[in-house]
Design a protein around this motif. Structure first.
Motif, PDB file in Angstrom:
ATOM      1  N   GLY A 176     -54.435  68.875   3.230  1.00  0.00           N
ATOM      2  CA  GLY A 176     -53.788  68.609   4.506  1.00  0.00           C
ATOM      3  C   GLY A 176     -53.574  69.848   5.346  1.00  0.00           C
ATOM      4  O   GLY A 176     -53.694  69.806   6.579  1.00  0.00           O
ATOM      5  N   ASP A 177     -53.245  70.970   4.709  1.00  0.00           N
ATOM      6  CA  ASP A 177     -53.071  72.230   5.451  1.00  0.00           C
ATOM      7  C   ASP A 177     -54.377  72.651   6.107  1.00  0.00           C
ATOM      8  O   ASP A 177     -54.389  73.136   7.242  1.00  0.00           O
ATOM      9  CB  ASP A 177     -52.582  73.332   4.511  1.00  0.00           C
ATOM     10  N   LEU A 178     -55.473  72.467   5.401  1.00  0.00           N
ATOM     11  CA  LEU A 178     -56.781  72.809   5.954  1.00  0.00           C
ATOM     12  C   LEU A 178     -57.114  71.915   7.138  1.00  0.00           C
ATOM     13  O   LEU A 178     -57.636  72.395   8.159  1.00  0.00           O
ATOM     14  CB  LEU A 178     -57.849  72.683   4.864  1.00  0.00           C
ATOM     15  N   ARG A 179     -56.813  70.651   7.039  1.00  0.00           N
ATOM     16  CA  ARG A 179     -57.105  69.741   8.154  1.00  0.00           C
ATOM     17  C   ARG A 179     -56.255  70.073   9.376  1.00  0.00           C
ATOM     18  O   ARG A 179     -56.724  70.003  10.514  1.00  0.00           O
ATOM     19  CB  ARG A 179     -56.906  68.290   7.713  1.00  0.00           C
ATOM     20  N   ARG A 180     -55.012  70.440   9.145  1.00  0.00           N
ATOM     21  CA  ARG A 180     -54.163  70.845  10.276  1.00  0.00           C
ATOM     22  C   ARG A 180     -54.711  72.127  10.917  1.00  0.00           C
ATOM     23  O   ARG A 180     -54.716  72.250  12.147  1.00  0.00           O
ATOM     24  CB  ARG A 180     -52.723  71.050   9.804  1.00  0.00           C
ATOM     25  N   ARG A 181     -55.163  73.049  10.094  1.00  0.00           N
ATOM     26  CA  ARG A 181     -55.754  74.275  10.634  1.00  0.00           C
ATOM     27  C   ARG A 181     -57.024  73.960  11.416  1.00  0.00           C
ATOM     28  O   ARG A 181     -57.292  74.552  12.466  1.00  0.00           O
ATOM     29  CB  ARG A 181     -56.059  75.241   9.484  1.00  0.00           C
ATOM     30  N   SER A 182     -57.798  73.006  10.919  1.00  0.00           N
ATOM     31  CA  SER A 182     -59.011  72.586  11.618  1.00  0.00           C
ATOM     32  C   SER A 182     -58.682  72.063  13.014  1.00  0.00           C
ATOM     33  O   SER A 182     -59.345  72.434  14.003  1.00  0.00           O
ATOM     34  CB  SER A 182     -59.741  71.506  10.810  1.00  0.00           C
ATOM     35  N   ASP A 183     -57.658  71.242  13.118  1.00  0.00           N
ATOM     36  CA  ASP A 183     -57.253  70.706  14.424  1.00  0.00           C
ATOM     37  C   ASP A 183     -56.770  71.824  15.346  1.00  0.00           C
ATOM     38  O   ASP A 183     -57.090  71.839  16.545  1.00  0.00           O
ATOM     39  CB  ASP A 183     -56.146  69.667  14.248  1.00  0.00           C
ATOM     40  N   GLU A 184     -56.006  72.750  14.788  1.00  0.00           N
ATOM     41  CA  GLU A 184     -55.486  73.861  15.588  1.00  0.00           C
ATOM     42  C   GLU A 184     -56.618  74.726  16.121  1.00  0.00           C
ATOM     43  O   GLU A 184     -56.633  75.104  17.302  1.00  0.00           O
ATOM     44  CB  GLU A 184     -54.543  74.716  14.743  1.00  0.00           C
ATOM     45  N   VAL A 185     -57.578  75.055  15.262  1.00  0.00           N
ATOM     46  CA  VAL A 185     -58.683  75.914  15.673  1.00  0.00           C
ATOM     47  C   VAL A 185     -59.542  75.221  16.723  1.00  0.00           C
ATOM     48  O   VAL A 185     -59.986  75.841  17.691  1.00  0.00           O
ATOM     49  CB  VAL A 185     -59.525  76.334  14.449  1.00  0.00           C
ATOM     50  N   ALA A 186     -59.767  73.924  16.563  1.00  0.00           N
ATOM     51  CA  ALA A 186     -60.540  73.181  17.559  1.00  0.00           C
ATOM     52  C   ALA A 186     -59.859  73.251  18.925  1.00  0.00           C
ATOM     53  O   ALA A 186     -60.521  73.434  19.958  1.00  0.00           O
ATOM     54  CB  ALA A 186     -60.705  71.729  17.112  1.00  0.00           C
TER      55      ALA A 186
END
Length: 255
Positions: A184-194
């Motif tokens: 989940g932390d990785l997915r949140r980071r993915s959204d932030e970076v996008a």
């Protein structure tokens, strides 16, 4: 401290950090012109240069900057770095007078044999050893060396700003999701970076705590990474073997 990642070359960041009086140091200036432009725009004065390793995209601007500013250049002992005034090694402390700052030198071989990093004042200037959601290729070092280097970083304060030298985060996230899709932390980071990249903003710096939670190369001891390595046919892999498997997979990842 005021800081800015100065975009250079195709995907490099040159880190520029200054105090309230406009005294600034620069880390890994692969080009001089973007640094000069950033200094002029902010009315900052260059006082020091810190280098992490010998690759030209990290040192290519040093000569022109030194010729104009006549500043100290801190660097590891490496004959491939021609312009340096202060050789520093593991355990040394770099103390700057203006801006007033102090950094511990860390030997972090892996990407290159003589790579160093600078940690202090809430920053980690890690060159090409650690990236956001990734790590550097092993050009001169071994998996054992790189893993030990990353382990040293993981022991720094969790709020440390990870100031890496390339805009690789989105590509790194695509690989990370292929090995750790339920993070989940990785997915949140993915959204932030996008969102950041859509706004034309850098994806870095990140916090070390974020990296420890979402970067697969800092998570070799996690059950998720162990399961992924098992799925690759390595049932009883050591932590170094797990790291090496990740690095090999990243080297050939194309999605």
């Amino acid at each position: 401290m005021h800081w800015v990642p100065v975009a250079a070359l195709s995907d490099n960041y040159i880190w520029l950090v200054a105090d309230d009086a406009g005294n600034a140091f620069v880390v890994d200036p692969g080009e001089a012109a973007p640094v000069e432009a950033a200094l002029a725009e902010r009315h900052w004065r260059l006082t020091a240069i810190l280098l992490t390793h010998h690759h030209n995209d990290h040192i290519g601007g040093v000569f022109d900057l030194v010729r104009k500013h006549d500043v100290e250049v801190y660097a590891p002992l490496d004959t491939r770095i021609h312009y340096k005034t202060q050789i520093v090694e593991d355990g040394d402390t770099v103390t700057l007078d203006a801006p007033k700052a102090s950094f511990k030198v860390m030997a972090v071989p892996g990407h290159t044999a003589t790579h160093i990093a600078y940690a202090g004042e809430g920053f980690l200037f890690c060159g090409d050893t650690l990236f956001s959601i990734g790590c550097g290729r092993l050009f001169e070092g071994t998996p054992e060396q790189m893993l030990a280097s990353l382990d040293r970083f993981a022991g720094l304060p969790p709020e440390t700003l990870v100031c890496c030298a390339h805009e690789y985060t989105a590509a790194n996230i695509r690989f990370a999701l292929s090995v750790d899709p339920d993070n989940g932390d990785l997915r949140r980071r993915s959204d932030e970076v996008a969102r950041l990249r859509a706004e034309g903003r850098p994806s870095v710096p990140s916090r070390l705590a974020e990296e420890c939670a979402s970067n697969p190369f800092l998570r070799v001891d996690s059950e998720a990474i162990a399961r992924w390595v098992q799925a690759q046919g390595q049932d009883h892999a050591t932590r170094t073997e797990r790291f090496a498997a990740l690095r090999r997979a990243k080297d050939t990842f194309t999605a």
